[in-house]
Design a protein around this motif. Structure first.
Motif, PDB file in Angstrom:
ATOM      1  N   PRO A  18       5.992   1.536   1.014  1.00 56.54           N
ATOM      2  CA  PRO A  18       5.569   0.253   0.426  1.00 56.54           C
ATOM      3  C   PRO A  18       6.741  -0.584  -0.054  1.00 56.54           C
ATOM      4  O   PRO A  18       7.764  -0.060  -0.508  1.00 56.54           O
ATOM      5  N   ALA A  19       6.577  -1.886   0.044  1.00 59.50           N
ATOM      6  CA  ALA A  19       7.559  -2.816  -0.503  1.00 59.50           C
ATOM      7  C   ALA A  19       7.368  -2.922  -2.015  1.00 59.50           C
ATOM      8  O   ALA A  19       6.254  -2.790  -2.523  1.00 59.50           O
ATOM      9  N   SER A  20       8.442  -3.181  -2.725  1.00 62.90           N
ATOM     10  CA  SER A  20       8.393  -3.426  -4.168  1.00 62.90           C
ATOM     11  C   SER A  20       8.583  -4.915  -4.407  1.00 62.90           C
ATOM     12  O   SER A  20       9.674  -5.446  -4.175  1.00 62.90           O
ATOM     13  N   SER A  72       0.835  -1.205   0.000  1.00 61.96           N
ATOM     14  CA  SER A  72       0.000   0.000   0.000  1.00 61.96           C
ATOM     15  C   SER A  72       0.870   1.255   0.000  1.00 61.96           C
ATOM     16  O   SER A  72       1.898   1.315   0.677  1.00 61.96           O
ATOM     17  N   ARG A  73       0.448   2.252  -0.741  1.00 59.83           N
ATOM     18  CA  ARG A  73       1.229   3.487  -0.854  1.00 59.83           C
ATOM     19  C   ARG A  73       1.089   4.341   0.411  1.00 59.83           C
ATOM     20  O   ARG A  73       0.099   4.244   1.135  1.00 59.83           O
ATOM     21  N   VAL A  74       2.071   5.185   0.628  1.00 62.58           N
ATOM     22  CA  VAL A  74       2.001   6.132   1.745  1.00 62.58           C
ATOM     23  C   VAL A  74       0.740   6.985   1.568  1.00 62.58           C
ATOM     24  O   VAL A  74       0.444   7.472   0.478  1.00 62.58           O
ATOM     25  N   GLY A  75      -0.006   7.132   2.659  1.00 66.88           N
ATOM     26  CA  GLY A  75      -1.235   7.913   2.615  1.00 66.88           C
ATOM     27  C   GLY A  75      -2.492   7.103   2.375  1.00 66.88           C
ATOM     28  O   GLY A  75      -3.596   7.644   2.422  1.00 66.88           O
ATOM     29  N   THR A  76      -2.357   5.789   2.145  1.00 68.09           N
ATOM     30  CA  THR A  76      -3.525   4.942   1.899  1.00 68.09           C
ATOM     31  C   THR A  76      -4.433   4.924   3.122  1.00 68.09           C
ATOM     32  O   THR A  76      -4.004   4.593   4.225  1.00 68.09           O
ATOM     33  N   ASN A  77      -5.693   5.281   2.917  1.00 65.07           N
ATOM     34  CA  ASN A  77      -6.689   5.237   3.999  1.00 65.07           C
ATOM     35  C   ASN A  77      -7.324   3.865   4.046  1.00 65.07           C
ATOM     36  O   ASN A  77      -7.738   3.329   3.015  1.00 65.07           O
ATOM     37  N   SER A  78      -7.386   3.295   5.224  1.00 59.23           N
ATOM     38  CA  SER A  78      -7.972   1.968   5.388  1.00 59.23           C
ATOM     39  C   SER A  78      -8.440   1.821   6.827  1.00 59.23           C
ATOM     40  O   SER A  78      -8.138   2.678   7.675  1.00 59.23           O
ATOM     41  N   PRO A  79      -9.171   0.733   7.144  1.00 61.81           N
ATOM     42  CA  PRO A  79      -9.593   0.525   8.537  1.00 61.81           C
ATOM     43  C   PRO A  79      -8.430   0.466   9.514  1.00 61.81           C
ATOM     44  O   PRO A  79      -8.590   0.783  10.695  1.00 61.81           O
ATOM     45  N   THR A  80      -7.253   0.037   9.058  1.00 59.03           N
ATOM     46  CA  THR A  80      -6.087  -0.027   9.945  1.00 59.03           C
ATOM     47  C   THR A  80      -5.163   1.177   9.776  1.00 59.03           C
ATOM     48  O   THR A  80      -4.148   1.273  10.478  1.00 59.03           O
ATOM     49  N   SER A  81      -5.496   2.062   8.860  1.00 58.76           N
ATOM     50  CA  SER A  81      -4.723   3.311   8.708  1.00 58.76           C
ATOM     51  C   SER A  81      -5.681   4.441   8.346  1.00 58.76           C
ATOM     52  O   SER A  81      -5.616   5.002   7.254  1.00 58.76           O
ATOM     53  N   PRO A  82      -6.603   4.786   9.269  1.00 61.14           N
ATOM     54  CA  PRO A  82      -7.641   5.786   8.957  1.00 61.14           C
ATOM     55  C   PRO A  82      -7.074   7.181   8.669  1.00 61.14           C
ATOM     56  O   PRO A  82      -7.730   7.976   8.003  1.00 61.14           O
ATOM     57  N   LEU A  83      -5.883   7.478   9.144  1.00 59.47           N
ATOM     58  CA  LEU A  83      -5.253   8.769   8.880  1.00 59.47           C
ATOM     59  C   LEU A  83      -4.250   8.686   7.730  1.00 59.47           C
ATOM     60  O   LEU A  83      -3.548   9.656   7.444  1.00 59.47           O
TER      61      LEU A  83
END
Length: 231
Positions: free
Chosen positions: A164-166, A147-158
């Motif tokens: 991210p790994a390549s 997941s890219r930096v800034g991705t909003n998700s239930p585990t990263s709401p902010l």
């Protein structure tokens, strides 16, 4: 292991995609890129004349891991992250088999990262397809290792703060000999899969796609083409 569909004997020529279909209802979300990848796999096998009775698909856990259910070949559905290890055992026990590994970015790069490293390092003759949608889709949209930096998700709401790994760089670092990229709706994806199959040893193919529920439009066609062609 179990056979999905009818038993098969030695395969003749003129196979089509339908020879690899099970007739089971395909249970992915409407519009999911997994449909396109499934079709590409079936087309590639048909064009190669792959014998269903000599072909094995091994998967772990996740949306991508349902693919063996829809292939009229042998199949093994293992536990989370262990598909590369299971496939290694199958290929070593019977080197005459065509062994394919199916998994998502979360399944293979999180709990399965260690197994993936050693499957590539050992260079056993297996073909590894990683479906990369940069999210955990089956377990309701948590951010994944890609997941890219800034991705909003239930585990990263902010917004995710993790870099991210390549997957391609990961495979290179593990000593992978064949590393390729494609994307779900590419008409050239079957050719990429055929090239992976022709490689003698471990082949790694990263396939970009969107999760239309939790990561819709994150990867556009233009960016897919750019990422596929980049180192």
């Amino acid at each position: 292991m179990s056979v999905n569909g009818s038993t098969a004997t030695a395969t003749a020529v003129n196979l089509t995609r339908k020879d690899y279909e099970t007739g089971q209802e395909v249970r992915w979300c409407p519009g999911c890129g997994d449909y396109g990848i499934l079709g590409a796999v079936q087309f590639a096998l048909a064009e190669m004349g792959a014998d269903p009775a000599n072909t094995v698909f091994v998967s772990g856990i996740g949306c991508a891991a349902r693919l063996p259910y829809y292939m009229n070949t042998y199949g093994m559905h293992g536990i989370h992250g262990r598909a590369p290890a299971l496939a290694t055992g199958v290929a070593m026990a019977n080197p005459s088999l065509d062994v394919w590994v199916i998994g998502g970015d979360g399944d293979m790069l999180s709990i399965g990262g260690n197994h993936l490293i050693h499957a590539l390092r050992r260079n056993v003759n297996i073909k590894i397809l990683m479906f990369n949608n940069e999210i955990y889709g089956l377990t309701k949209g948590q951010y994944s290792p890609t997941s890219r930096v800034g991705t909003n998700s239930p585990t990263s709401p902010l917004g995710s703060v993790d870099r991210p790994a390549s997957p391609a760089a990961f495979a290179l670092g593990a000593g992978g000999r064949f590393i390729a990229r494609g994307f779900d709706v590419s008409k050239n994806l079957p050719d990429v899969l055929k090239a992976a199959h022709a490689h003698q040893g471990a082949a790694f193919v990263e396939i970009f796609q969107n999760c239309i529920v939790y990561n819709k439009d994150q990867i556009g066609r233009a960016s897919c083409r750019e990422r596929v062609s980049s180192p």
